[in-house]
Enzyme design. Structure first.
Site, PDB file in Angstrom:
ATOM      1  N   GLU A 139      -4.917 -10.085   9.107  1.00  0.00           N
ATOM      2  CA  GLU A 139      -6.288 -10.373   8.663  1.00  0.00           C
ATOM      3  C   GLU A 139      -6.377 -11.541   7.690  1.00  0.00           C
ATOM      4  O   GLU A 139      -6.786 -11.368   6.534  1.00  0.00           O
ATOM      5  CB  GLU A 139      -6.911  -9.131   8.016  1.00  0.00           C
ATOM      6  CG  GLU A 139      -7.000  -7.945   8.945  1.00  0.00           C
ATOM      7  CD  GLU A 139      -7.858  -6.807   8.389  1.00  0.00           C
ATOM      8  OE1 GLU A 139      -8.369  -6.929   7.262  1.00  0.00           O
ATOM      9  OE2 GLU A 139      -8.020  -5.812   9.098  1.00  0.00           O
ATOM     10  N   GLN A 171       0.791  -1.220   0.000  1.00  0.00           N
ATOM     11  CA  GLN A 171       0.000   0.000   0.000  1.00  0.00           C
ATOM     12  C   GLN A 171       0.830   1.279   0.000  1.00  0.00           C
ATOM     13  O   GLN A 171       0.334   2.318  -0.429  1.00  0.00           O
ATOM     14  CB  GLN A 171      -0.945  -0.011   1.200  1.00  0.00           C
ATOM     15  CG  GLN A 171      -1.993  -1.108   1.072  1.00  0.00           C
ATOM     16  CD  GLN A 171      -2.927  -1.172   2.257  1.00  0.00           C
ATOM     17  OE1 GLN A 171      -2.630  -1.786   3.257  1.00  0.00           O
ATOM     18  NE2 GLN A 171      -4.070  -0.528   2.154  1.00  0.00           N
ATOM     19  N   HIS A 175       0.987  -9.539   4.665  1.00  0.00           N
ATOM     20  CA  HIS A 175      -0.111  -8.582   4.585  1.00  0.00           C
ATOM     21  C   HIS A 175      -0.667  -8.575   3.162  1.00  0.00           C
ATOM     22  O   HIS A 175      -0.317  -7.727   2.352  1.00  0.00           O
ATOM     23  CB  HIS A 175       0.365  -7.182   5.010  1.00  0.00           C
ATOM     24  CG  HIS A 175      -0.750  -6.231   5.341  1.00  0.00           C
ATOM     25  ND1 HIS A 175      -0.760  -5.452   6.474  1.00  0.00           N
ATOM     26  CD2 HIS A 175      -1.903  -5.935   4.692  1.00  0.00           C
ATOM     27  CE1 HIS A 175      -1.865  -4.704   6.495  1.00  0.00           C
ATOM     28  NE2 HIS A 175      -2.571  -4.985   5.409  1.00  0.00           N
TER      29      HIS A 175
END
Ligand code: FCB
Length: 415
Positions: free
Chosen positions: A158, A23, A113
């Site tokens: 997550e 990101q 991630h």
């Protein structure tokens, strides 16, 4: 302001911001490199944190945070299964860690991630059990290289979101839809990898300070908008069962609880269903309609600060492990809204601490406006804005940065 409005946090509480490699870094070779987001954007340059990390650490110092949660990108460090670590890329992360240390900022390193090296994706990613030993080998080498500098390790970010959006909803690469069997496999394989990686971290990662390790579990509440609608209740229960219960059991159930020394909680809010539709902006529900229904949402999900307290009480009861809030934040151009959201969630967090949950830190998502996966650059989570139209990718603090800064520096929040 009376003293009743001042909520003081425990001594040594970690106040930080969070980012992830795909990101913010740019110049990455993984499954996102050729991915075109809904706004036409891609992650090829992103915030160029890869080259600008010194500047970004400077911003962290100005904010007054004492922690930073960021990812190390596996695809940069190994070019094949069981390969030695790429020393140049390692040196860059070491330099980043040294600069953090010089700034008095404690790092929390995320190992996975939402991205994999191309050679992992080519063999089926996490649907393939062969990914487990490859990942464990990577972790062993990385821990040996960084243990003097890192004691807080976050294995998987997550896993529920990753497996769901990549294998059920088709939003993340490899963009599969409704592959429930693959979803379950990904979770099962990641859970096994977590247990093995945690063992390595706990046994081999001690260089003077006891290592801490855990996953970051996204917790979303799923409810029916109308309590008497059996269909919406069933949908909500199905989501809760699949994404919360099944995933938590896979990683922390029974004997596996011992693998983790903490639980990372990413908490944003809730999703309510109405006639099978998820009533949130992230699923395309029109903001005006959501307002008419009385929902308070950021540009992603419904806000539900009381949920912070509920989930913390539940985790405390069930696992008795320390917790870090590894992510919370709001995407919006309305800074007053974001400030309210932050204060309300921190007030709920504070009540949980008062009630006995051992919460040790809070990481705001995110330091920078960044590449928000399938949504591209439209979701503004940053404490700092980034001017993506300008080659210099100029950063500038938003009003919330000052609010958060005061909270971090004083270790308290006014509500
Ligand atoms: C979380 C992710 C993070 C970011 C925020 C908004 O689910 O871990 O990368 O996308 O949501």
């Amino acid at each position: 302001m009376t003293s009743e409005n001042v909520l003081r946090f425990p001594e040594n509480f970690l106040w930080g911001t969070a980012t992830s490699p795909t990101q913010v870094e740019g110049h990455i070779e993984n499954e996102w490199t050729n991915f075109i987001a809904q706004d036409g954007g891609n992650c090829r340059i992103a915030c160029d944190h890869y080259h600008r990390y010194a500047e970004d650490i400077g911003w962290m110092s100005k904010l007054g945070v004492n922690a930073y949660r960021f990812g190390i990108e596996w695809s940069r460090l190994q070019s094949a299964p069981f390969a030695p670590l790429n020393q140049n890329e390692l040196a860059r992360y070491v330099d980043l860690l040294d600069q953090l240390r010089a700034a008095g900022i404690t790092p929390m390193v995320v190992l996975h991630h939402f991205s994999n090296p191309p050679w992992i994706n080519a063999t089926g990613g996490w649907t393939n059990a062969a990914t487990i030993p490859a990942f464990v080998d990577y972790v062993r080498k990385l821990v040996a290289a960084l243990k003097e500098r890192v004691y807080l390790w976050n294995t998987f970010n997550e896993p529920d979101t990753y497996a769901c959006v990549a294998y059920l909803l088709g939003g993340f690469p490899p963009q599969r839809k409704w592959k429930l069997g693959q979803f379950r496999k990904v979770i099962a394989h990641m859970a096994r990898a977590h247990v093995k990686a945690s063992r390595i971290i706990r046994r081999e990662g001690d260089a003077g300070r006891k290592p801490e390790v855990g996953i970051a579990k996204n917790w979303t509440f799923f409810h029916a908008y109308k309590n008497f609608s059996p269909w919406d209740r069933t949908t909500a229960f199905g989501c809760h069962y699949t994404f919360n219960k099944f995933v938590l059991d896979a990683f922390l159930g029974g004997w596996r609880r011992k693998a983790s020394t903490f639980i990372g909680l990413n908490y944003y809010g809730r999703v309510r269903f109405h006639h099978f539709r998820a009533m949130i902006p992230a699923s395309g529900a029109p903001v005006k309609r959501l307002k008419d229904f009385g929902f308070i949402c950021d540009d992603m999900v419904e806000r539900y600060p009381e949920g912070m307290e509920k989930i913390l009480a539940y985790l405390h009861r069930k696992f008795q492990l320390p917790v870090y809030i590894t992510e919370h934040g709001a995407a919006s151009n309305d800074e007053q809204f974001r400030e309210r959201d932050l204060r309300e969630n921190l007030a709920a967090l504070h009540r949980s601490i008062q009630a006995g949950t051992d919460v040790r830190g809070f990481f705001y998502w995110s330091l920078l406006d960044n590449f928000e996966w399938q949504f591209g650059y439209t979701k503004k989570f940053g404490l700092l804005a980034v001017d993506f139209t300008d080659e210099k990718l100029t950063r500038s603090p938003k009003p919330l940065a000052e609010v958060f800064s005061a909270i971090c520096r004083n270790n308290l929040v006014h509500v």
